[in-house]
Write a protein that holds these residues in place. Structure first.
Motif, PDB file in Angstrom:
ATOM      1  N   PHE A   1       0.830  -1.200   0.000  1.00 21.79           N
ATOM      2  CA  PHE A   1       0.000   0.000   0.000  1.00 21.79           C
ATOM      3  C   PHE A   1       0.866   1.251   0.000  1.00 21.79           C
ATOM      4  O   PHE A   1       1.916   1.307   0.646  1.00 21.79           O
ATOM      5  N   ASN A   2       0.378   2.260  -0.722  1.00 20.58           N
ATOM      6  CA  ASN A   2       1.090   3.530  -0.823  1.00 20.58           C
ATOM      7  C   ASN A   2       0.143   4.639  -0.380  1.00 20.58           C
ATOM      8  O   ASN A   2      -0.897   4.860  -1.003  1.00 20.58           O
TER       9      ASN A   2
ATOM     10  N   ARG B   1      -9.136   4.198  -0.803  1.00 21.88           N
ATOM     11  CA  ARG B   1     -10.449   3.560  -0.673  1.00 21.88           C
ATOM     12  C   ARG B   1     -10.332   2.118  -0.179  1.00 21.88           C
ATOM     13  O   ARG B   1     -10.976   1.726   0.789  1.00 21.88           O
ATOM     14  N   VAL B   2      -9.511   1.310  -0.852  1.00 21.68           N
ATOM     15  CA  VAL B   2      -9.387  -0.093  -0.461  1.00 21.68           C
ATOM     16  C   VAL B   2      -8.649  -0.243   0.868  1.00 21.68           C
ATOM     17  O   VAL B   2      -9.107  -0.983   1.753  1.00 21.68           O
ATOM     18  N   PRO B   3      -7.497   0.414   1.089  1.00 19.10           N
ATOM     19  CA  PRO B   3      -6.832   0.311   2.396  1.00 19.10           C
ATOM     20  C   PRO B   3      -7.735   0.726   3.555  1.00 19.10           C
ATOM     21  O   PRO B   3      -7.718   0.110   4.618  1.00 19.10           O
ATOM     22  N   GLN B   4      -8.539   1.785   3.355  1.00 17.57           N
ATOM     23  CA  GLN B   4      -9.429   2.232   4.417  1.00 17.57           C
ATOM     24  C   GLN B   4     -10.545   1.229   4.656  1.00 17.57           C
ATOM     25  O   GLN B   4     -10.900   0.943   5.807  1.00 17.57           O
ATOM     26  N   ALA B   5     -11.096   0.676   3.569  1.00 19.84           N
ATOM     27  CA  ALA B   5     -12.138  -0.343   3.713  1.00 19.84           C
ATOM     28  C   ALA B   5     -11.593  -1.573   4.429  1.00 19.84           C
ATOM     29  O   ALA B   5     -12.267  -2.176   5.274  1.00 19.84           O
TER      30      ALA B   5
ATOM     31  N   GLY C   1      -4.630   0.839  -4.466  1.00 17.70           N
ATOM     32  CA  GLY C   1      -3.931   1.870  -3.713  1.00 17.70           C
ATOM     33  C   GLY C   1      -2.524   1.463  -3.329  1.00 17.70           C
ATOM     34  O   GLY C   1      -2.059   1.753  -2.230  1.00 17.70           O
ATOM     35  N   CYS C   2      -1.840   0.781  -4.242  1.00 18.83           N
ATOM     36  CA  CYS C   2      -0.491   0.300  -3.914  1.00 18.83           C
ATOM     37  C   CYS C   2       0.475   0.563  -5.059  1.00 18.83           C
ATOM     38  O   CYS C   2       0.070   0.928  -6.168  1.00 18.83           O
ATOM     39  N   THR C   3       1.754   0.361  -4.791  1.00 18.38           N
ATOM     40  CA  THR C   3       2.795   0.496  -5.804  1.00 18.38           C
ATOM     41  C   THR C   3       3.639  -0.773  -5.808  1.00 18.38           C
ATOM     42  O   THR C   3       3.803  -1.442  -4.784  1.00 18.38           O
ATOM     43  N   GLU C   4       4.188  -1.069  -6.973  1.00 19.89           N
ATOM     44  CA  GLU C   4       4.956  -2.300  -7.138  1.00 19.89           C
ATOM     45  C   GLU C   4       6.270  -2.243  -6.378  1.00 19.89           C
ATOM     46  O   GLU C   4       6.927  -1.208  -6.305  1.00 19.89           O
ATOM     47  N   GLY C   5       6.652  -3.388  -5.816  1.00 21.01           N
ATOM     48  CA  GLY C   5       7.896  -3.475  -5.063  1.00 21.01           C
ATOM     49  C   GLY C   5       8.823  -4.518  -5.649  1.00 21.01           C
ATOM     50  O   GLY C   5       9.372  -4.339  -6.732  1.00 21.01           O
TER      51      GLY C   5
ATOM     52  N   LEU D   1     -19.156  -8.167   4.185  1.00 24.20           N
ATOM     53  CA  LEU D   1     -20.054  -7.749   3.117  1.00 24.20           C
ATOM     54  C   LEU D   1     -19.896  -6.252   2.840  1.00 24.20           C
ATOM     55  O   LEU D   1     -19.868  -5.822   1.680  1.00 24.20           O
ATOM     56  N   GLY D   2     -19.768  -5.455   3.915  1.00 24.77           N
ATOM     57  CA  GLY D   2     -19.555  -4.023   3.745  1.00 24.77           C
ATOM     58  C   GLY D   2     -18.212  -3.733   3.106  1.00 24.77           C
ATOM     59  O   GLY D   2     -18.081  -2.829   2.266  1.00 24.77           O
ATOM     60  N   PHE D   3     -17.210  -4.504   3.501  1.00 21.40           N
ATOM     61  CA  PHE D   3     -15.883  -4.364   2.900  1.00 21.40           C
ATOM     62  C   PHE D   3     -15.945  -4.679   1.410  1.00 21.40           C
ATOM     63  O   PHE D   3     -15.351  -3.969   0.576  1.00 21.40           O
ATOM     64  N   ALA D   4     -16.668  -5.753   1.050  1.00 20.02           N
ATOM     65  CA  ALA D   4     -16.786  -6.151  -0.353  1.00 20.02           C
ATOM     66  C   ALA D   4     -17.471  -5.062  -1.176  1.00 20.02           C
ATOM     67  O   ALA D   4     -17.076  -4.775  -2.311  1.00 20.02           O
ATOM     68  N   LYS D   5     -18.505  -4.445  -0.606  1.00 19.02           N
ATOM     69  CA  LYS D   5     -19.216  -3.374  -1.318  1.00 19.02           C
ATOM     70  C   LYS D   5     -18.305  -2.173  -1.527  1.00 19.02           C
ATOM     71  O   LYS D   5     -18.247  -1.596  -2.627  1.00 19.02           O
ATOM     72  N   ALA D   6     -17.583  -1.770  -0.491  1.00 24.56           N
ATOM     73  CA  ALA D   6     -16.680  -0.620  -0.601  1.00 24.56           C
ATOM     74  C   ALA D   6     -15.579  -0.893  -1.624  1.00 24.56           C
ATOM     75  O   ALA D   6     -15.192  -0.004  -2.393  1.00 24.56           O
ATOM     76  N   THR D   7     -15.067  -2.120  -1.637  1.00 29.41           N
ATOM     77  CA  THR D   7     -14.018  -2.488  -2.589  1.00 29.41           C
ATOM     78  C   THR D   7     -14.556  -2.489  -4.012  1.00 29.41           C
ATOM     79  O   THR D   7     -13.885  -2.023  -4.947  1.00 29.41           O
ATOM     80  N   THR D   8     -15.766  -3.003  -4.196  1.00 26.63           N
ATOM     81  CA  THR D   8     -16.391  -2.994  -5.521  1.00 26.63           C
ATOM     82  C   THR D   8     -16.620  -1.567  -5.996  1.00 26.63           C
ATOM     83  O   THR D   8     -16.393  -1.238  -7.167  1.00 26.63           O
ATOM     84  N   ASP D   9     -17.066  -0.705  -5.092  1.00 30.74           N
ATOM     85  CA  ASP D   9     -17.257   0.711  -5.432  1.00 30.74           C
ATOM     86  C   ASP D   9     -15.940   1.334  -5.893  1.00 30.74           C
ATOM     87  O   ASP D   9     -15.899   2.112  -6.852  1.00 30.74           O
ATOM     88  N   ALA D  10     -14.855   1.010  -5.197  1.00 35.31           N
ATOM     89  CA  ALA D  10     -13.536   1.546  -5.558  1.00 35.31           C
ATOM     90  C   ALA D  10     -13.124   1.061  -6.942  1.00 35.31           C
ATOM     91  O   ALA D  10     -12.522   1.810  -7.731  1.00 35.31           O
TER      92      ALA D  10
END
Length: 345
Positions: free
Chosen positions: A58-59, A65-69, A190-194, A81-90
């Motif tokens: 994560f960066n 959106r996804v890190p916060q969810a 919300g991440c960068t390659e390492g 289920l709420g996490f899945a919805k927030a991730t889908t929205d993102a």
């Protein structure tokens, strides 16, 4: 194989008539049963089987959106289920911003494997299958196209919880669709390659070869060591685990289990204590292959110097003994196919 399913959520992203992405949400999680557990295991194996993966973390400068969810779910401020919805929205937001026409089923699978918790996120397409009833009535059914999984990433939740500072706890499929799609999926997460698994594999190749030469292994010992190293790395990659340098050292030279480890340190070969690898790149340890100009060749490394001789000055390969099916084709072509047909009468 023992994948312990914890949660599975499935949503769907479609395109409206106006070309906008729209999410359709399932009201609840997928209930756990044998079939669902088999599905999660199939997803796990399909993901592990993808040869080219990148690694990321994560960066804070990217989308949160996804890190916060994820943080909300892990803090019990929302359920899966709420996490899945927030991730889908993102995901919908990123698809729209990148103007990509991707649609399909969003699967979020939380499961345990080998004492670690994982979260697999993927966007899968579907394909129709045709069925015939006993009365020969034709019907169609829609199946998830798991075999063509390309947009997928997996978060090692255990590694993230205990060693987040190390990074590279997220892996993702590089895919064949080009860097734009890979970049889009990283932006979505919300991440960068390492760590680069391909670069790590090249380091393993070079370092092992240096050690085998320095330790004065003979030809047969080198061949055996290369095969053992490849088998170990392939097993780790297929199970979704990193290669461990201390374990690799024992595989390279069982008689001196720390020999390779000490050699890497002494020669400052910059081999990490633990790292991901790419099986496709490591296959060069045990097999030579290439194609071009109408010629395609592939043979085991152990044959070089025995049945196969290579002259570097003239760039010539001399092969002694050809595969039976190839030999039959060459003989028939050289002597005329009709001669063989007459002889068989």
């Amino acid at each position: 194989m023992s994948v312990d399913m914890q949660h599975l959520a499935i949503n769907y992203i479609a395109l409206t008539d106006s070309g906008e992405h729209q999410a359709h949400y399932r009201d609840g999680l997928i209930s756990s049963n044998v079939a669902v557990a088999n599905l999660v295991e199939t997803l796990h194996l399909a993901y592990n089987g993808k040869p080219a993966k990148g690694y990321a973390s994560f960066n804070p400068e990217k989308s949160a959106r996804v890190p916060q969810a994820l943080a909300d779910w892990q803090a019990d401020q929302t359920d899966f289920l709420g996490f899945a919805k927030a991730t889908t929205d993102a995901l919908v937001v990123e698809l729209s911003q990148h103007q990509l026409p991707e649609t399909g089923y969003v699967l979020l699978a939380h499961y345990r494997y080998l004492a670690s918790d994982y979260l697999l996120v993927c966007l899968l397409g579907s394909k129709d299958h045709f069925e015939l009833s006993e009365q020969l009535e034709l019907a169609t059914s829609r199946h998830l196209d798991i075999g063509r999984m390309q947009l997928a990433a997996r978060l090692d939740l255990t590694e993230y919880a205990v060693n987040a500072a190390k990074g590279n706890y997220i892996s993702f499929i590089r895919g064949r669709a080009g860097r734009k799609v890979a970049d889009f999926f990283l932006d979505f997460l919300g991440c960068t390659e390492g760590a680069d698994a391909r670069v790590n594999s090249q380091k393993v190749l070079a370092s092992v070869e240096e050690y085998l030469g320095a330790a004065e292994f003979d030809a047969s010992e080198k061949t055996s060591a290369r095969r053992q190293v490849f088998d170990y790395c392939e097993e780790r990659a297929k199970s979704g685990q990193d290669v461990v340098l201390t374990e690799l050292s024992a595989v390279v030279d069982p008689e001196q289990s720390n020999g390779f480890l000490h050699y890497c340190a002494e020669q400052q070969l910059d081999v990490a204590e633990q790292f991901p690898v790419e099986v496709k790149e490591l296959k060069k340890m045990v097999k030579f292959n290439g194609a071009g100009g109408g010629l395609s060749l592939s043979f085991d490394e152990k044959l070089l110097g025995e049945r196969i001789k290579y002259d570097i000055k003239t760039d010539t390969l001399v092969i002694t003994g050809t595969p039976p099916n190839l030999r039959d084709q060459l003989q028939r072509f050289s002597q005329g196919y009709s001669a063989f047909d007459q002889g068989s009468e």
